[in-house]
Design an enzyme around this catalytic site. Structure first.
Site, PDB file in Angstrom:
ATOM      1  CG  ASP A  80      -2.110   0.953   0.980  1.00 28.77           C
ATOM      2  OD1 ASP A  80      -2.639   0.998  -0.142  1.00 28.77           O
ATOM      3  OD2 ASP A  80      -2.482   1.681   1.920  1.00 28.77           O
ATOM      4  CE1 TYR A 168      -1.761  13.623  -4.929  1.00 30.57           C
ATOM      5  CE2 TYR A 168      -1.486  11.239  -4.755  1.00 30.57           C
ATOM      6  CZ  TYR A 168      -2.269  12.371  -4.593  1.00 30.57           C
ATOM      7  OH  TYR A 168      -3.549  12.252  -4.113  1.00 30.57           O
ATOM      8  CG  ASP A 169       5.842  10.111  -9.866  1.00 28.77           C
ATOM      9  OD1 ASP A 169       5.866   9.937  -8.635  1.00 28.77           O
ATOM     10  OD2 ASP A 169       5.957   9.180 -10.689  1.00 28.77           O
TER      11      ASP A 169
END
Ligand code: IMP
Length: 213
Positions: A80, A168-169
């Protein structure tokens, strides 16, 4: 076999990955060399799915790995991951995939919209510290399990930069590399990412188990 039906692993282990997403195996396989990764579908459970309702990454990964182990009685691994932002008390955290959803997660925003939502919540905040987090849980028997959780710390930019990676990179800047995660090559990202670091530690554990340790 050890007492209690637990195998002694002296060679590559067959690991069942607790996900309905076959792409997870593509991501994990190179990071866990020497192990044979299988999907729940290969064990006759194509519809395997677990609600990710835990309070943290560990709770979700543990729930998924245990659920698959209960179903198959075979070594099961789950991950996760997500982004935590210090100034937002750890948001988006376990809600990373559903962040900003208008209906609690039924409809997910696209990555660009989600990043815009996050940057809006961060507008005017001086503390930009954030970290990607990845938790991996390997369940070998009801009583025997291993957990690793790793991070990739960075700073949130005020506008996205770069076109690689996903999620989100483009908004996470890594000061040591002078780039956002979306500006890294796949090899660079695998070396420094939360997932790459967690997998490297799990690979070390698995090598020890394969050697009979
Ligand atoms: P999951 O654990 O693969 O379901 O990821 C949860 C969410 O966290 C994803 O939908 C992404 O939004 C975010 N996330 C996890 N890992 C990364 C990453 O390496 N880059 C960018 N976003 C990520």
């Amino acid at each position: 076999m050890r007492k209690g039906g637990e195998a002694c692993y002296r060679r590559a282990m067959e690991l069942f990955v607790a996900t309905a997403n076959a792409h997870k195996l593509v991501e994990l396989a190179p990071a866990l060399p020497g192990q044979v990764l299988r999907t729940p579908a290969e064990a006759g459970h194509p519809g395997f799915e677990v609600e990710e309702d835990g309070e943290d990454f560990l709770a979700n990964a543990l729930k998924k790995a245990r659920a698959l182990y209960s179903l198959l009685g075979r070594p099961s691994i789950a991950d996760d991951s997500g982004l935590v932002v210090r100034a937002l008390g750890g948001e988006p955290g376990v809600r990373s995939a559903r962040y900003g959803s208008p209906d609690g997660g039924a409809t997910k925003l696209g990555a660009a919209e989600r990043n815009a939502y996050l940057l809006e919540r961060m507008r005017g905040r001086a503390d930009r510290a954030c970290a990607f987090v990845c938790c991996l849980v390997l369940v070998l028997s009801e009583d025997r399990l291993f957990v690793v959780q790793e991070t990739c710390p960075g700073l949130l930019l005020e506008a996205p930069r770069g076109s690689g990676g996903f999620g989100y990179d483009p908004v996470v800047f890594l000061p040591e590399l002078g780039k956002t995660v979306a500006e890294l090559s796949t090899e660079e990202k695998n070396r420094v990412s939360h997932r790459g670091r967690a997998c490297a530690r799990m690979a070390g554990l698995l090598a020890g188990l394969s050697a009979g340790a």
